[in-house]
Design a protein around this motif. Structure first.
Motif, mmCIF file in Angstrom:
data_model
loop_
_atom_site.group_PDB
_atom_site.id
_atom_site.type_symbol
_atom_site.label_atom_id
_atom_site.label_comp_id
_atom_site.label_asym_id
_atom_site.label_seq_id
_atom_site.Cartn_x
_atom_site.Cartn_y
_atom_site.Cartn_z
ATOM 1 N N THR A 1 0.834 -1.206 0.000
ATOM 2 C CA THR A 1 0.000 0.000 0.000
ATOM 3 C C THR A 1 0.869 1.256 0.000
ATOM 4 N N PHE A 2 0.243 2.379 -0.305
ATOM 5 C CA PHE A 2 0.975 3.647 -0.230
ATOM 6 C C PHE A 2 1.443 3.902 1.205
ATOM 7 N N SER A 3 0.653 3.498 2.182
ATOM 8 C CA SER A 3 1.073 3.626 3.592
ATOM 9 C C SER A 3 2.444 2.990 3.818
ATOM 10 N N LYS A 30 5.191 4.876 2.021
ATOM 11 C CA LYS A 30 5.475 6.104 2.772
ATOM 12 C C LYS A 30 6.392 5.817 3.954
ATOM 13 N N ASN A 62 3.114 13.278 -0.621
ATOM 14 C CA ASN A 62 2.196 13.514 -1.734
ATOM 15 C C ASN A 62 2.875 14.122 -2.958
ATOM 16 N N ASN A 122 5.720 13.093 -4.263
ATOM 17 C CA ASN A 122 6.441 12.108 -5.078
ATOM 18 C C ASN A 122 5.616 11.748 -6.310
ATOM 19 N N ILE A 170 6.694 6.007 -6.706
ATOM 20 C CA ILE A 170 5.941 5.224 -5.724
ATOM 21 C C ILE A 170 5.863 3.753 -6.139
#
Lengths: 372, 372
Positions: free
Chosen positions: A171-173, A176, A183, A185, A190
């Motif tokens: 996930t993006f979580s 991160k 935000n 990037n 990603i």
């Protein structure tokens, strides 16, 4: 917590390598492991001297090997410029593992990564650097029958389905937390770690086999493989194992040699005059006067010139110890050391540059793209 | 603001199509444009009746065409299941544009997208559906010399460099704002829009030409191409132009026919018995008794059966108007209409299923992958 940062895209501050073991949750390569490794062949100086000093799942890799289930090696390069000595260090070590264990190596060239992360580089630029850099890999004498260079944009048809399997489970979580993205990037940055994870599972795509994978790399790359290791069991693959090296120091005494500081960096394409000049200006931590140095001695622990001998150029542990001892006693001056290192690097580069020329005829033998 | 949602992955609520023009900032296909389009050939019923009702840069596409600079068509399909009538609508319209303007069509099959966005689908599943769905495309009679199907995982070597150029110029902020992503989305979903943007520039990758691109698609796909249009000038490419259709209604009267509600959806593989049953249960908005219907009339504006005739099965505008008129006056009962529609769909599917069988021999002629 010390104020230093080690990520795939930023290494800054004074690195505490012991602290990194705790921070990343890796395992130190201890005496017991060195003892075990010594059974397969004479230990490489980079292992004896703790340049490669940390690992993940190396016991498992050796257990599998002992049972006849060979691993493959996976390492790589982000082709954003010319190759310097810091890049060669882990590659030389990979060559040693390949020779000692008779195993295959997949060498990833991440032209996509360097394009995505550098505003000033076009995809054509990074692809050109990939071919230039491949010459340096080949010049180190890898066996073309056991070594394949995986250029991302050329091998993407093989890598993309593997990358999708990884990407679906990150996930993006997570991205991160692991990479420090925010935000601002771009969406390619990603996604990119999926592409760097893909070669961990490349033998499954090529031959349908879940072959164990061992990744010798700078410890700054660990984040990518933490992600890959988390995902591996979810897609029925073994977790890739790792061998981590410390960073190759800058001539300025900093923790990492960097292409962005060319004056404190020895490139494989540098000529003898340039090498002499750069070593001449290297940071040693020596005293300001000969008199004082003779009296108080030098500081090999912070001296860039000493570190280069230690990591790459002096095969004898005894000679290294003797040099450190003589330096501390003021028996050897910085000028002498610099001269010896200059000669060694010049000689090394003369051979390397010759082999690099010869490599131009061999590139196609090494590219995986011709097979996929 | 009405409480409805139209994104590539969710269509819900009662869609106000006029409001969407304002919300997305597109342009209505007005009388002047219809007049201009009529010069190239008889207007397609879907244009005359406002099924394709919105556009971006269509004037520019036609200006270029008039100067001899032909556009190509780009449309696609997310292969997550079998094809229903709602999918065929824009494809039939694409066929009409191809024939009228004698232009090429690139048809993208996004097996990667459907894998990334569906927990229950493997990449093998979506690739299988892509081949199944390709049969439905081919069955519509596209010219293989001018029509290429672009299966993402097969053509990724061509698409990936284009996708990287897009991805580098789209931040997570933008993706969040346009698609409503949050931290729980996977990193493949976040990257994916770059892959959907890539075919807009495919002729540059194939032939080095910045050919104008026209995308006829459901208006729910607009978000992807807003991103692609923003990026295009940054990479020296023309902005893709768009033609938007309204959604194809569900048999339940809802705004969008959906594979996830098979009982209110006519699949191209349905047999006559199934078609009869589904149409028999369709929502019409008619009265509960024959008596009442004769007295008060029906409601073609909300009747699914009427909409199907309107969109896909009745070529004569006069006949459509007459049917609506008779319905409102109570001169025609829902049962009669259902019977007529059942016959028409059955006949259509009989021919389609025959052509779909024949398509199995032609798939390779249509796949771009054999060329790249």
């Amino acid at each position: 917590m010390n104020d230093f940062k080690v990520t795939p895209w930023e290494v800054s501050g004074d690195i505490d390598y012991d602290e990194l073991i705790t921070r990343f949750g890796t395992k130190r390569i201890d005496e017991e492991m060195l003892h075990r490794l010594a059974k397969y062949g004479p230990l490489h100086p980079m292992l004896r001297r703790g340049v490669f000093y940390s690992q993940r799942d190396l016991e498992w890799i050796l257990d599998q090997y002992d049972k006849g289930n060979k691993f493959f090696l996976y390492t790589g390069r982000g082709p954003s410029g010319h190759i310097h000595l810091g890049h060669l260090t882990p590659w030389i070590f990979n060559r040693w593992i390949q020779d000692t264990f008779d195993v295959k190596l997949y060498f990833q060239m991440t032209d996509d990564e360097k394009f995505l992360f550098n505003d000033n580089l076009s995809l054509k630029d990074t692809k050109n650097f990939a071919y230039e850099n491949a010459l340096d890999v080949i010049a180190l004498g890898f066996d073309p029958a056991k070594t394949k260079i995986v250029l991302d944009t050329d091998c993407i048809k093989l890598l993309y389905p593997l990358a999708l399997e990884v990407a679906k489970r990150v996930t993006f979580s997570t991205a991160k937390a692991v990479f420090g993205f925010d935000n601002s990037n771009n969406i390619g940055e990603i996604f990119y770690t999926s592409i760097q994870a893909a070669p961990c599972f490349i033998e499954h795509a090529l031959y349908g086999k879940a072959t164990p994978c061992l990744i010798p790399c700078g410890i700054d790359q660990d984040a990518h493989f933490r992600v890959a290791r988390d995902v591996a069991p979810m897609i029925g693959m073994p977790k890739p194992a790792l061998l981590h090296s410390k960073m190759f120091p800058s001539l300025s005494g900093g923790d990492k040699m960097s292409s962005s500081e060319p004056n404190t960096t020895i490139f494989t394409t540098d000529n003898p005059k340039t090498v002499k000049k750069k070593i001449g200006q290297a940071f040693t931590g020596g005293a300001v006067s000969v008199e004082e140095q003779r009296k108080n001695g030098g500081r090999p622990d912070i001296c860039a010139v000493f570190k280069y001998q230690f990591i790459l150029f002096e095969p004898s542990d005894e000679a290294v110890d003797r040099l450190a001892e003589r330096c501390r006693k003021g028996e050897v001056l910085c000028g002498e050391c610099k001269q010896i290192l200059t000669e060694r690097i010049t000689k090394f580069l003369e051979v390397h540059q010759q082999k690099r020329e010869e490599a131009k005829e061999k590139v196609q033998d090494f590219m995986l793209s011709s097979k996929c």
